[in-house]
Scaffold this motif. Structure first.
Motif, short mmCIF file in Angstrom:
data_model
loop_
_atom_site.label_atom_id
_atom_site.label_comp_id
_atom_site.label_asym_id
_atom_site.label_seq_id
_atom_site.Cartn_x
_atom_site.Cartn_y
_atom_site.Cartn_z
N TYR A 477 0.83 -1.20 0.00
CA TYR A 477 0.00 0.00 0.00
C TYR A 477 0.87 1.26 0.00
N LEU A 495 -5.44 -0.41 -7.74
CA LEU A 495 -4.96 -1.80 -7.75
C LEU A 495 -4.29 -2.14 -6.43
N GLU A 497 -4.97 -1.08 -3.46
CA GLU A 497 -5.97 -1.35 -2.42
C GLU A 497 -6.42 -2.80 -2.45
N LYS A 498 -6.58 -3.33 -3.65
CA LYS A 498 -7.01 -4.73 -3.79
C LYS A 498 -5.88 -5.69 -3.45
N ALA A 501 -5.08 -5.46 0.41
CA ALA A 501 -6.15 -6.10 1.19
C ALA A 501 -6.11 -7.61 1.05
N SER A 502 -5.79 -8.10 -0.16
CA SER A 502 -5.70 -9.55 -0.37
C SER A 502 -4.49 -10.11 0.37
N ASN A 513 -8.44 -14.41 -0.49
CA ASN A 513 -9.75 -14.02 -1.01
C ASN A 513 -10.47 -13.05 -0.08
N GLY A 515 -10.35 -9.63 -0.64
CA GLY A 515 -9.68 -8.33 -0.62
C GLY A 515 -10.03 -7.43 -1.79
N GLY A 516 -10.94 -7.88 -2.65
CA GLY A 516 -11.34 -7.05 -3.78
C GLY A 516 -10.90 -7.59 -5.12
N LEU A 517 -9.98 -8.57 -5.13
CA LEU A 517 -9.62 -9.23 -6.38
C LEU A 517 -10.69 -10.26 -6.73
N TRP A 520 -9.93 -16.07 -6.07
CA TRP A 520 -8.57 -16.55 -6.33
C TRP A 520 -8.49 -18.02 -5.93
N SER A 536 -7.58 -4.20 -14.42
CA SER A 536 -8.76 -5.07 -14.30
C SER A 536 -8.28 -6.49 -14.03
#
Length: 552
Positions: A477, A495, A497-498, A501-502, A513, A515-517, A520, A536
């Motif tokens: 981050y 990106l 942030e995701k 978080a993941s 899983n 975290g926003g992705l 997975w 994306s």
């Protein structure tokens, strides 16, 4: 040595410790001196006699609070490694009675510093952080939201540099402040012995049996410090994740195969690097004997080798490595020199991850590499128009007669990629990352999560691509701390942030899983599940399998 990177960042009008930090520490209700009241401009730094004090088994330390995060820098986890301690396993530091200031980074491990900033492009992009260099380098740093008993998950960062160079805060993107705040975790980073001072195998010359692995034993000692002390910093010693990049990724997989590291960490992340075996012991012993010879010493005179100034010793060792290069080739080694030795005691012999009953089998592993680890044209615009035929000639020294077949396979696998991009993909191939993932999943006891980072910064006219090191600040981050890696702003942070978080979810649960992705799925050798990390993100099945087959 005090480089200009701080002046560089200050010239941008930003601080060096946390660019993407939200509000002031006052809002979090953390420690601040009673005699000091927040000023009208919302004071964010607090330092003083009774601020950020924590206990360790060796004595108390005093750090500071910046934007609500407690920071402790340069805490000793081992004694000075010079003199009689050189080539020896790490010793415990001498306890102290006064409160020790933990306000500045520990010394970088001995390494060649001359011309470190000679390349203006590299210096601009990475603005490396190096200060004093000495053998008194066994120090670590801690970032924590609070000094309390909350038992937060712990992240331990292992820097890159191929076991030869680097330090715990080599890049500003290594800072732990933002991740500690975002995920309510404790973040640690450490320095340890490197190169010939950390990995000269001298057992055949009368030295200590573990001399070829003392750099890794330093890391084990740091993890033992975490186990024994991190609860005093609000951390949970039973929920520790080790993460490293490049050479640091190899440190991660090596630690997973060191018996003394058992129980000291519980999850692992290897970015852009891994190792699946140690250095051949036969070669390492011959290299150690050649070091003695180059120093004008006989076997049994290791004590004299301990007294040579460290800079002189590195030169001696490097000459010895050059003179044993043919021996390394004879044994089929990709490279000679100094790195962890497969001695069968400190480090497992043979291939890593082969034993389903090994302690590493129960440890979840996340692996990530970048699309363009080696990008040929960041500073050479003329290569943007290179032809596919010329690419084949460029990679021929590395791939020999298979160069044409490999380039054609990548061009077919990635039909939208231009020749310069094909070149970068070929020389940055995922062969080693896939080998590490396949080896780990063969133990069949813990999941492996595989990612491929493809985000490209809008810098150097778009020629930087998804380069080696670029993903680090996304996981932590810190995209606004590494403006020369990302350009800064909303796009990379979205990106980050995701990804952060993941990563935090993986640190907390062993599963990234949520975290926003996208969902997975764990990696399997059959499907090659791979998370593509870009603006994306998407999960795909082995996107380069057909091309990669030609590399065998």
């Amino acid at each position: 040595m005090k480089p200009s990177r701080r002046n560089f960042l200050q010239s941008l009008g930003v601080g060096v410790a946390g660019l993407s930090a939200p509000g002031p520490s006052v809002a979090l209700g953390l420690d601040k001196p009673k005699a000091v009241k927040p000023s009208g401009d919302e004071q964010v730094l607090f330092v003083g006699d009774n601020i950020a004090v924590a206990n360790t088994e060796y004595g108390k330390v005093r750090g500071f609070i910046l934007r609500g995060v407690h920071q402790f820098l340069g805490i000793p986890y081992g004694a000075d490694t010079s003199g009689k301690n050189r080539f020896m396993p790490p010793q415990r530091p001498t306890p102290w009675t006064d409160i020790r200031p933990a306000l500045w980074w520990g010394n970088s491990a001995p390494q060649i510093m001359e011309k470190r900033y000679a390349n203006p492009y590299a210096s601009f992009v990475d603005h490396w952080n190096y200060d004093d260099v000495s053998e008194d380098c066994l120090k670590l740093n801690v970032w924590t939201p609070a000094v309390d008993t909350q038992k937060r998950p712990v992240v331990v960062w292992l820097h890159g540099g191929g076991f030869v160079n680097g330090n715990a805060i080599e890049q500003d993107g290594y800072h732990g402040e933002n991740l500690a705040r975002l995920g309510n975790v404790v973040f640690c980073s450490l320095n340890h012995r490197l190169g010939s001072l950390g990995y000269t195998e001298l057992s055949a010359a009368g030295g200590h049996a573990a001399s070829g692995n003392v750099g890794n034993l330093d890391m084990v000692a740091a993890l033992e410090w975490v186990k024994n002390n991190i609860a005093n910093f609000g951390g949970d010693p039973n929920k520790v994740t080790i993460i490293g990049q490049s050479g640091g990724g190899a440190k991660v997989t090596t630690l997973m195969n060191m018996p003394s590291a058992k129980g000291l960490f519980h999850r692992a992340v290897a970015l852009s690097g891994s190792s699946l075996s140690g250095t051949n012991k036969e070669y390492a012993e011959k290299l150690g004997l050649k070091v003695m010879e180059e120093a004008g010493l006989k076997p049994g005179e290791v004590a004299k080798l301990q007294q040579i100034p460290w800079r002189e010793y590195i030169d001696i060792a490097n000459r010895a490595a050059e003179k044993t290069a043919d021996e390394a080739k004879r044994l089929g080694l990709q490279r000679g020199g100094f790195s962890p030795v497969a001695d069968g005691v400190a480090l497992n012999e043979g291939a890593f991850f082969k034993d389903p009953n090994h302690f590493s089998a129960d440890i979840p592993l996340l692996i990530c590499s970048t699309f363009h680890e080696q990008n040929p044209d960041r500073t050479d615009a003329s290569l943007e128009s290179i032809s596919l035929a010329d690419v084949k000639e460029k990679v021929r020294p590395r791939f020999g007669d298979k160069a044409g077949e490999i380039v054609d396979a990548y061009a077919k696998n990635f039909p939208k990629a231009r020749p310069i991009e094909i070149w970068a993909l070929v020389v940055s191939n995922r062969k080693n990352a896939i080998a590490a993932a396949d080896a780990k999943v063969s133990q069949q006891k813990a999941p492996v999560y595989l990612a491929w980072f493809g985000w490209q910064p809008p810098l150097f006219d778009g020629r930087m691509r998804a380069f080696h090191c670029d993903d680090i600040c996304f996981w932590f981050y810190n995209t606004d701390l590494m403006l020369t890696h990302t350009g800064g702003g909303k796009r990379p942070k979205a990106l980050s942030e995701k990804m952060a978080a993941s990563f935090i979810n993986f640190v907390k649960t062993g599963n990234p899983n949520g975290g926003g992705l996208p969902t997975w799925k764990p990696y399997t050798s059959q499907n090659g599940e791979t998370m593509i990390l870009d603006d994306s993100p998407s999960l795909v099945n082995d996107p380069d399998r057909d091309a990669r087959k030609t590399l065998t």
